[in-house]
Design an enzyme around this catalytic site. Structure first.
Site, PDB file in Angstrom:
ATOM      1  N   ASP A   1       0.832  -1.208   0.000  1.00 21.23           N
ATOM      2  CA  ASP A   1       0.000   0.000   0.000  1.00 21.23           C
ATOM      3  C   ASP A   1       0.866   1.257   0.000  1.00 21.23           C
ATOM      4  OD1 ASP A   1       0.743  -0.746   2.660  1.00 21.23           O
ATOM      5  OD2 ASP A   1      -0.719   0.659   3.475  1.00 21.23           O
TER       6      ASP A   1
ATOM      7  N   GLU B   1      -0.125  -1.158   5.610  1.00 18.90           N
ATOM      8  CA  GLU B   1       0.922  -0.705   6.531  1.00 18.90           C
ATOM      9  C   GLU B   1       0.744   0.764   6.881  1.00 18.90           C
ATOM     10  OE1 GLU B   1       4.308   1.067   8.220  1.00 18.90           O
ATOM     11  OE2 GLU B   1       3.657   1.545   6.198  1.00 18.90           O
TER      12      GLU B   1
HETATM   13 ZN   LIG Z   1       6.346   2.371   4.397  1.00 18.09          ZN
END
Ligand SMILES: [Zn+2]
Length: 411
Positions: free
Chosen positions: A101, A166
Site C-alpha cells: 500500500d 501498513e
Molecule cells: Zn512504508
C-alpha cells in the site's frame, strides 16, 4: 568464509547486477497501480496483488494469499501475499516483510512528474511508492529470484511477505498475519521500511510517544481589572515551564542506542486565545510532544505531569484538563545480539563496506507490532527518506545494493 560461499556470492552479485533494467522496469510497472486505503479514498491492494501474483508466477513462485476481510473495498479483502523458498536448515525462516500500500500523492502541483508514471533520471526513479516501499519489495524479490535461478539453496528458509495496510495501522496486514500464526519466535524478521542514506542505521528500538494537550480554564476579564478574572495564560505558561523542568529532571537517563540519547519533552503547539491585547484570556491551550526512552513507563511520566498540574491549579485557582492525543509505550527492544541483527549487519557491511550499527528512533514503526507480539524484528534499508512527500524517488544503486544485502542474508 569458505571458498565456495565466496564464489556463490560473486555469482549472485553478478546476477543481480545483470538484472538492473528488469528491476527498474518492475518497480515502474508496479507503482502504476495505486493501492490506497479506503480511508484515503482508495480501493485497497487487490489490483496490485493480482498483478504481483501474475509476475511471481512467471518467476516460478507459488503464491500464498492471506485475505483479511474488509467491507469498505470493492474486493472485500485486503490481501497479503507470501512466497517461500526452502532452505538447507528448515527449522527457521528469514522473513523480509514489505508493504504494497501507499499514501496519497498529496498536492499534485508540487510534483514535477505524474506520481503514477515512473520517471527515470540521474540514477533515480521517481513516483509515489517507489521508495516506500517499492524499492525494498523489488530488492527482496530479485534477491530470492537470483538465488533460485542460480540453483543456490538458501541457508535457512526464506519467505517474502508483501503485506497490505501498513500506512494506516497494519490492522489488516501484519497484525492479520501474526494472528494467522505465520511467524515463529526463532524466525529472523526484517521490515525494510525505514533507514538512512548511507545504510548504517539498523533500527532495533524506539521511544515511547506521548502527545498531550493541556487546557487551562480561568476567567476572562478586562486587562485593567485582573483581580476580576483568572489569567489562564499566566497559569499555562507557569505550567509549561514547570512540566518542562520536572520531566527533564526526573527522566534524565541516557541510552546511546538513540540519537539524541535522551528522552525529549518539547512544548510545541499553542492555540490562539483572545484576539485583542486588552483582554485577560479565560482559556489557554498548549501541547507537549514527549519521546521517552524505553527504560521508562509513560504512566510514570503522566504521574509527574499530574503533580505539576495540581500545584498550578492550587496556586492560580484554575482548572486544567489533560488529554492524551497520542499515547503509546514503546515496544520491547530487539536485543542487539539477536541473530537477525548480527546477520543483517554482517551482510550490509559486505555489500556497502560501511559500519552499520544498531540504533533507536523517536517514533513508532511497524516492526513494533512484531516486537510487541514477541518477535525480534529489525528495520533497515538504504534510502534518502523521500517517502510521503512530493517527488518521491528511489536511488537505483540502492535498489541493486539492497538486493545484494538480502541475497547475502539468504545464502
Ligand atoms: Zn512504508
Amino acid at each position: 568464509m569458505i571458498k565456495s560461499e565466496t564464489k556463490d556470492l560473486e555469482k549472485i552479485y553478478e546476477k543481480i547486477n545483470s538484472e538492473e533494467n528488469k528491476m527498474v522496469e518492475f518497480l515502474g510497472e508496479m507503482i502504476k497501480i495505486r493501492a490506497l486505503d479506503p480511508r484515503s479514498g482508495g480501493e485497497g491492494e487487490y489490483a496490485k496483488a493480482k498483478w504481483l501474483e501474475n509476475e511471481l508466477k512467471k518467476m516460478g513462485f507459488k503464491v500464498e494469499w492471506y485475505n483479511c476481510p474488509d467491507d469498505r473495498v470493492p474486493s472485500k479483502v485486503r490481501p497479503s501475499l507470501v512466497v517461500r523458498e526452502e532452505g538447507n536448515d528448515k527449522s527457521k525462516t528469514l522473513w523480509i516483510v514489505t508493504h504494497t500500500d501507499i499514501v496519497p500523492e498529496g498536492d499534485l502541483k508540487k510534483w514535477n512528474t505524474d506520481p503514477y508514471k515512473p520517471f527515470v533520471k540521474d540514477g533515480k526513479i521517481f513516483g509515489r511508492g517507489v521508495e516506500d516501499n517499492g524499492q525494498e519489495l523489488v530488492a527482496s524479490l530479485f534477491a530470492l529470484k537470483s538465488l533460485k535461478e542460480l540453483g543456490i539453496k538458501p541457508k535457512i528458509n526464506v519467505a517474502l511477505a508483501f503485506v497490505a495496510d501498513e500506512e494506516t495501522g497494519s490492522e489488516k496486514g501484519i497484525k492479520y498475519l501474526i494472528e494467522k500464526k505465520l511467524f515463529k519466535k526463532e524466525d529472523l524478521i526484517v521490515v525494510p521500511d525505514g533507514g538512512n542514506s548511507d545504510g548504517t542505521l539498523v533500527e532495533v528500538a524506539e521511544k515511547s510517544i506521548a502527545w498531550i494537550k493541556f487546557t487551562i480554564e480561568g476567567k476572562q476579564s478586562h486587562a485593567s481589572m485582573p483581580h476580576l478574572g483568572k489569567n489562564a495564560m499566566r497559569a499555562g505558561m507557569r505550567l509549561g515551564i514547570l512540566i518542562d523542568e520536572k520531566l527533564h529532571e526526573k527522566f534524565s537517563k541516557k541510552n546511546e542506542l538513540f540519537d539524541p540519547p535522551v528522552s525529549t519533552f518539547e512544548p510545541t503547539k499553542k492555540e490562539a486565545n483572545v484576539p485583542n491585547i486588552n483582554t485577560i484570556p479565560g482559556e489557554d491551550v498548549f501541547y507537549f510532544d514527549c519521546r521517552v526512552l524505553p527504560e521508562y513507563k509513560l504512566s510514570d511520566v503522566m504521574s509527574t505531569i499530574e503533580e505539576c498540574v495540581k500545584k498550578i491549579e492550587k496556586e492560580y485557582d484554575v482548572k486544567v484538563r489533560i488529554e492524551k492525543m497520542q499515547f503509546e509505550d514503546a515496544a520491547p527492544t530487539t536485543p542487539v545480539d539477536a541473530p537477525v541483527v548480527k546477520l543483517l549487519i554482517e551482510s550490509v557491511k559486505k555489500v556497502y563496506k560501511n559500519q552499520p550499527k544498531p540504533g533507536g528512533i523517536g517514533g513508532g514503526t511497524c516492526a513494533a507490532i512484531f516486537r510487541r507480539a514477541g518477535y525480534n524484528a529489525v528495520v533497515w534499508a538504504k534510502l534518502d527518506d523521500t517517502c510521503h512527500g512530493p517527488n518521491e524517488y528511489a536511488i537505483i544503486d540502492n535498489l541493486i545494493g539492497d538486493a545484494k544485502v538480502y541475497a547475502t542474508m539468504m545464502s
